[in-house]
Write a protein that holds these residues in place. Sequence first.
Motif, PDB file in Angstrom:
ATOM      1  N   GLU A  27     -12.057  -2.838 -76.538  1.00 32.38           N
ATOM      2  CA  GLU A  27     -12.513  -2.197 -77.771  1.00 32.38           C
ATOM      3  C   GLU A  27     -11.641  -0.992 -78.124  1.00 32.38           C
ATOM      4  N   MET A  31     -12.924   6.931 -75.754  1.00 30.95           N
ATOM      5  CA  MET A  31     -12.801   8.089 -76.638  1.00 30.95           C
ATOM      6  C   MET A  31     -13.636   9.269 -76.174  1.00 30.95           C
ATOM      7  N   LYS A 244     -12.470   9.693 -89.974  1.00 28.91           N
ATOM      8  CA  LYS A 244     -13.119   9.999 -88.704  1.00 28.91           C
ATOM      9  C   LYS A 244     -14.605  10.246 -88.980  1.00 28.91           C
ATOM     10  N   GLU A 270     -19.941   5.017 -78.697  1.00 30.34           N
ATOM     11  CA  GLU A 270     -18.637   4.750 -78.085  1.00 30.34           C
ATOM     12  C   GLU A 270     -18.107   3.390 -78.513  1.00 30.34           C
ATOM     13  N   LYS A 273     -16.554   3.834 -81.720  1.00 31.82           N
ATOM     14  CA  LYS A 273     -15.519   4.868 -81.704  1.00 31.82           C
ATOM     15  C   LYS A 273     -15.796   5.964 -82.729  1.00 31.82           C
ATOM     16  N   ASP A 313      -9.613   1.495 -71.253  1.00 36.46           N
ATOM     17  CA  ASP A 313     -10.210   0.996 -72.493  1.00 36.46           C
ATOM     18  C   ASP A 313     -11.676   0.657 -72.261  1.00 36.46           C
TER      19      ASP A 313
END
Length: 821
Positions: A27, A31, A244, A270, A273, A313
């Motif tokens: 994915e 982050m 964002k 998550e 993201k 990741d």
Amino acid sequence: MAGTLPAAGPASAADPQRLTVDLSASEGPVMLGANGALYGLSDDGVPSDAALEPLKITSISQKPEGGAQHPNGDALTVSKSFFRNGGGEINVMMQDIYAKWPYEDLGIDDYLPKVDKIAKEVAADPNSDRFVYIPFNEPDQIWYKLGVSDQAQYEANRDRFFRDWKTVYERIRAIDPDARIAGPNEAAYHTRLLTDFLAFAKRENVLPQVMTWHELGSGSLRDFQAHYDDYRALEREAGIAPLKINIDEYANRRDLSVPGQLVQWVSMFERNKVYANQAYWDAAGNMDGNVVRSNIPNGGWWFFRWYAGLTGDTVKVTPPQANTIDTLQGLASLDTSRRQAQVLLGGSAGDTDVVVDNVSRSLFGRTVTATVAEAAWSGYEGRHAAPRVLARTKVKVADDGTVTVPLRGMHKMSAYRIVLTPGGSGTPATPSVPWTASHEAEEAAITDGKVYTQGTVSNANGYAASGTKDVGSLNQATSKVDFTVTVPKDGTYDLAILYGNQSGTPATQKLSIDGGDPVTLTYPSTENWTYRAKKDVRVELSAGTHTLTLAKGAAEVTLDRIDLTAHTAEPSASYEATLADIGGKPSYDYSSSAGVGTGALVLRSGDKAVFDVYAPRDGYYRVVPRASAPVRLALHGETVAAVPGRPLKLYLVAGNNRVTATAKYAALRSLDVTGDGSTAGTLSYEGASATLAGGTKLVDSAHATAGSYIGWLGNSADSTAEFTVDAPTAGRYVLVVHYAHNDRRDNGHAYNTDIMSRTADITVGDGEPRKATFKNTWSWDDYWTVGVPVDLKKGANKVTFGNATAWAPNIDRIELGRVIG
């Protein structure tokens, strides 16, 4: 505790749930966007550096400098500790410049000079590029009422908001041309408003750089994915490149501090993201319910520490039910360079099979070691030791590349971590998992008390309670709760009591076993009756069934649950080196899975491993590196050579301790820590031994250790307390201050508890004073500790406390321990 790998006892009547992880379906890079908090910091040092740094916070939201909404949490002030500890960016909640909630609506002309002041201060900061301006907070409800159903009224309100948005946006950019601005920051997701907002902002060239809205209902666990998908579709339709996203307020009171609830929120953020900050429902400075006092982890902290430990990741996770409230959810990562896969899951009780697909034999080999640990709910203010490892098992990778890890007897409020590493040779050490049992207060025999329902989906902003119920109104002389417990053998048991104490002073209950002589238990204060803390005591029980009675003593206590756990000789934990934070470029050696099972971290010059080591109290512990060669350990600014397998006696402060290991060359398997916090060899000085000056006084108190404390300290340069400390050797010590204070500012806010910290300047000899921060202890009679590293010469040393401009905390006593005992 959950029995795992294999299942303990007979299989459940129902088939286990299945959570599937696909290691081949990336994915994107981990982050860590969902670990933020609104008013997570209140002061420099609250929370402590050791509690803050391991969480790797990517964003927080705080008020502008001098904002009147709350007494602390000013963005520029807390930025020092935030950036010092690796923090990402700070959202400045600009309207928190106002004192009232909802904000007083004095018109845009009143607001603009405030906007100017905030922008000038942020722009002048050397880290100005790490701040994000949020000009409006919940405009759908506050000032503009953008959620009205009448379309004509909505359009009038909308147009007023759009005019003001453009005015404020351009005002900020005129002062800070590189400013990043976020919005519109609704209290909930509104397709109608965002459709109009994106069109207007694009047309007028006032698009935010960060898109923000809030997810504050229990329904958000069901609805967020649809909100996210809808928003991205609106962007595409408007011809706007993806912005964002920061969900800068999320979760309810019942979710905060609860690992099994938090994993549900974090996994969905998550996966998509996006960045996200937990909501501020109670007190500033505790990362929204995940840090006890200033430096002590609870179960929520450990969950976020696990989250911060994900690398590589994230990969696709398929839960039993997607986008469903209060169900089993999870997130997972694969780091090919470290050859590690991690799965975090929780939110449901019972049995689960975690099926990991596409486990590459070229990466992991023919076997993997599966290490399973649990982070339990310990309350908002209940300390939680390093999560207990429940299983270390070598598992063969099936021909189809699948590994199945069974979890049995999971707890709904717990989160679990599974780590997969190459199996290598040898056999992992079987963890010692003591017998334990939990008993809900509402299921016990209650006399003159009342059962209350807490933290359900329908009352999502109520406080969490084990089993969604607790027992309160234990305020009669005859009030008591009788727990019937059965233990497997004679011996010592650790009794943990989840409680609340809003009395404003230490409260007591009388504990008796089978009607025997009662023992008085003292419960420190908590924020309120339902802001749960944990009291730990030990009891002697013979094998069989017993009645444990908790009867009213002084003041009132609420009861949620008790846990009985077979007592082990000494607390101990092995911290895996391959799961530590690293610096440099160490390598990972999985040739042997002996010991902790996760292999070894190979350190060379320039490399480091940083461990988060828990201590139940201030004192000495035995620390042993399991390594192939000598390493050096750094703690509290002191560095010591450590020989493999040979214990070091090190002083740890209560809560989390960051211990750094370096070496010229060593394969480090683990850092093993044992002990209960011995104070043998420490120096202790009561408040009465200090020389007091100015207005400082010795005050009698039944709650102070020796019957008195140092009060009225500070608020003048002349008001000081000076201790003479006799150090047996020169070197680095930890000065532990036992203190209390209950400063707060009641601004009439609907739900926030505006507690305040105090500071003291600590001077050793003729050295420069060092400012230490002391968080509010919830009452004037509850004493907490803060540890401050100091350097002492051999013999007499003057240690002076003062504060020339404000009151310092009351001081009960001080202790000093040499870092290397």
